[in-house]
Structure formats: C-alpha cells, structure tokens
Motif scaffolding. Structure first.
Motif, mmCIF file in Angstrom:
data_model
loop_
_atom_site.group_PDB
_atom_site.id
_atom_site.type_symbol
_atom_site.label_atom_id
_atom_site.label_comp_id
_atom_site.label_asym_id
_atom_site.label_seq_id
_atom_site.Cartn_x
_atom_site.Cartn_y
_atom_site.Cartn_z
ATOM 1 N N LYS A 140 0.826 -1.214 0.000
ATOM 2 C CA LYS A 140 0.000 0.000 0.000
ATOM 3 C C LYS A 140 0.856 1.259 0.000
ATOM 4 C CE LYS A 140 -4.084 -2.063 2.105
ATOM 5 N NZ LYS A 140 -4.975 -2.114 3.256
ATOM 6 N N LYS A 141 2.060 1.177 0.555
ATOM 7 C CA LYS A 141 2.939 2.349 0.619
ATOM 8 C C LYS A 141 3.552 2.722 -0.725
ATOM 9 C CE LYS A 141 4.245 1.684 5.422
ATOM 10 N NZ LYS A 141 5.328 1.347 6.357
ATOM 11 N N VAL A 142 3.623 1.772 -1.663
ATOM 12 C CA VAL A 142 4.278 2.091 -2.933
ATOM 13 C C VAL A 142 3.306 2.376 -4.069
ATOM 14 C CG1 VAL A 142 6.434 0.881 -2.409
ATOM 15 C CG2 VAL A 142 4.608 -0.325 -3.585
ATOM 16 N N PHE A 143 2.012 2.167 -3.827
ATOM 17 C CA PHE A 143 1.023 2.465 -4.853
ATOM 18 C C PHE A 143 0.300 3.757 -4.512
ATOM 19 C CE2 PHE A 143 1.683 -2.020 -5.574
ATOM 20 C CZ PHE A 143 1.609 -2.130 -6.958
ATOM 21 N N ALA A 144 0.201 4.635 -5.503
ATOM 22 C CA ALA A 144 -0.530 5.892 -5.320
ATOM 23 C C ALA A 144 -2.026 5.610 -5.193
ATOM 24 C CB ALA A 144 -0.278 6.811 -6.515
ATOM 25 N N ASP A 145 -2.713 6.478 -4.478
ATOM 26 C CA ASP A 145 -4.163 6.333 -4.305
ATOM 27 C C ASP A 145 -4.917 6.357 -5.631
ATOM 28 O OD1 ASP A 145 -3.794 6.226 -1.576
ATOM 29 O OD2 ASP A 145 -4.290 8.335 -1.242
ATOM 30 N N ASN A 146 -4.323 6.984 -6.642
ATOM 31 C CA ASN A 146 -4.981 7.089 -7.943
ATOM 32 C C ASN A 146 -4.411 6.091 -8.963
ATOM 33 O OD1 ASN A 146 -2.481 8.290 -8.343
ATOM 34 N ND2 ASN A 146 -3.282 9.913 -9.641
ATOM 35 N N VAL A 147 -3.814 5.003 -8.473
ATOM 36 C CA VAL A 147 -3.193 4.033 -9.371
ATOM 37 C C VAL A 147 -4.214 3.464 -10.359
ATOM 38 C CG1 VAL A 147 -3.518 1.972 -7.905
ATOM 39 C CG2 VAL A 147 -1.595 2.066 -9.497
ATOM 40 N N GLU A 148 -3.753 3.230 -11.571
ATOM 41 C CA GLU A 148 -4.511 2.512 -12.582
ATOM 42 C C GLU A 148 -3.668 1.299 -12.959
ATOM 43 O OE1 GLU A 148 -5.386 5.151 -15.824
ATOM 44 O OE2 GLU A 148 -6.664 6.423 -14.579
ATOM 45 N N PHE A 149 -4.236 0.115 -12.792
ATOM 46 C CA PHE A 149 -3.531 -1.144 -13.039
ATOM 47 C C PHE A 149 -4.178 -1.800 -14.257
ATOM 48 C CE2 PHE A 149 -0.913 -4.466 -10.769
ATOM 49 C CZ PHE A 149 -0.986 -5.434 -11.767
ATOM 50 N N TYR A 150 -3.452 -1.805 -15.365
ATOM 51 C CA TYR A 150 -3.943 -2.391 -16.611
ATOM 52 C C TYR A 150 -3.330 -3.782 -16.766
ATOM 53 C CZ TYR A 150 -5.146 2.443 -17.719
ATOM 54 O OH TYR A 150 -5.661 3.711 -17.698
ATOM 55 N N HIS A 151 -4.173 -4.783 -16.881
ATOM 56 C CA HIS A 151 -3.734 -6.166 -17.040
ATOM 57 C C HIS A 151 -4.350 -6.690 -18.331
ATOM 58 C CE1 HIS A 151 -3.410 -10.478 -16.278
ATOM 59 N NE2 HIS A 151 -2.513 -10.196 -15.354
#
Length: 158
Positions: A57-68
C-alpha cells in the motif's frame, strides 16, 4: 544433441540481449534514477514476496490505474483486493516475483518521475511442480512529497 546446443545458444543470446549494458545505451540514461527505481522495485516486490499488504500500500498511489491484458483495468481499492485474494489463494505455494536480470529500463519523465519497463518472473508450486511465468511490465513512478509511488501499471504478455 542439436536441440540442446540450439537451446543453449538461444538462452545465451536472450541473456546477452537483456544485459545491463542495454540500459546504459538508452538515449537518456541516468544512473542515479536507474538505481533509485531499481531500489523502489525491490521495495515493492519484497513486500509482494512477503505478502505484506501494508508495504504494498505504501508504494502504490491512491490514484493508481492497473492495466492487465487479461484482467482489464483496476483502480487502487480493487488492486489491493486483488493482491489480498492472490496472497490468500497462494498462501502455501511459495509465490514470488523476481526481476529478470538485465531486463530493466528506466526513462525519466520531466517534472513527474520515471517509467520502468522490464520482465519479471513469477514462480509458485502447483500440484507438486514449480510453475514459472515470464511476464512483461511497465510502471509509471511519480516522485511527489519526497516519495516514489506507482501511478500506472501495465502488465502484459500473459
């Protein structure tokens, strides 16, 4: 015998093609930025390998977009839920991720951060056999408030 020699030669050229010298041949190579993102990559995936949700949780921004490529688009909450599910399902499988040596490329983004491109290897045990997957990824890192955070993930070639 010919197949074995071909395989050995193919592996040699694959490794040679992913050598760290390729990263240094980048048009705008920055050793300090490279070292920083390499470190942040290890922070992220040390947490992943330890199934440490707080660390992730510490390395991902709150506005992360994860495209898979197979799973579609997920935002922060769904991404964290997906990690939790993955860890619960792989509690005893030895699931781990390793960066493929020499595959890492880092590109600066002016006044924002960096792009990280590479290949990583995921391994786990399934039915008594080790399962290995080599997958490509792209991370966009933002440097803000003296912290590096992943804002975009593109995971592909599954």
């Amino acid at each position: 015998m010919k197949t074995s020699i071909f395989l050995i030669i193919s592996v040699f050229f694959l490794i040679a093609g992913l050598s760290p010298q390729n990263a240094r041949a980048q048009k705008h190579f920055d050793q300090q930025l490279y070292n920083t993102i390499l470190h942040m990559d290890s922070v992220c995936f040390d947490a992943f390998n330890a199934h440490d949700m707080q660390g992730l949780k510490k390395v991902f921004a709150d506005n992360v977009e994860f495209y898979h490529d197979l799973g579609g688009l997920a935002y922060y909450d769904e991404t964290m839920q997906n990690f939790e599910k993955m860890f619960a399902q792989n509690k005893d499988t030895g699931l781990k991720r390793e960066l493929v040596r020499g595959s890492l490329e880092i590109y600066p983004i002016k006044n924002f951060g960096a792009i990280e491109v590479g290949v990583h290897k995921f391994t786990h045990m399934e039915n008594g056999k080790e399962v290995v997957g080599l997958l490509k990824f792209l991370h966009v890192w933002q440097y803000k408030n003296n912290e590096w955070k992943i804002t975009r993930v593109i995971s592909y070639d599954h």
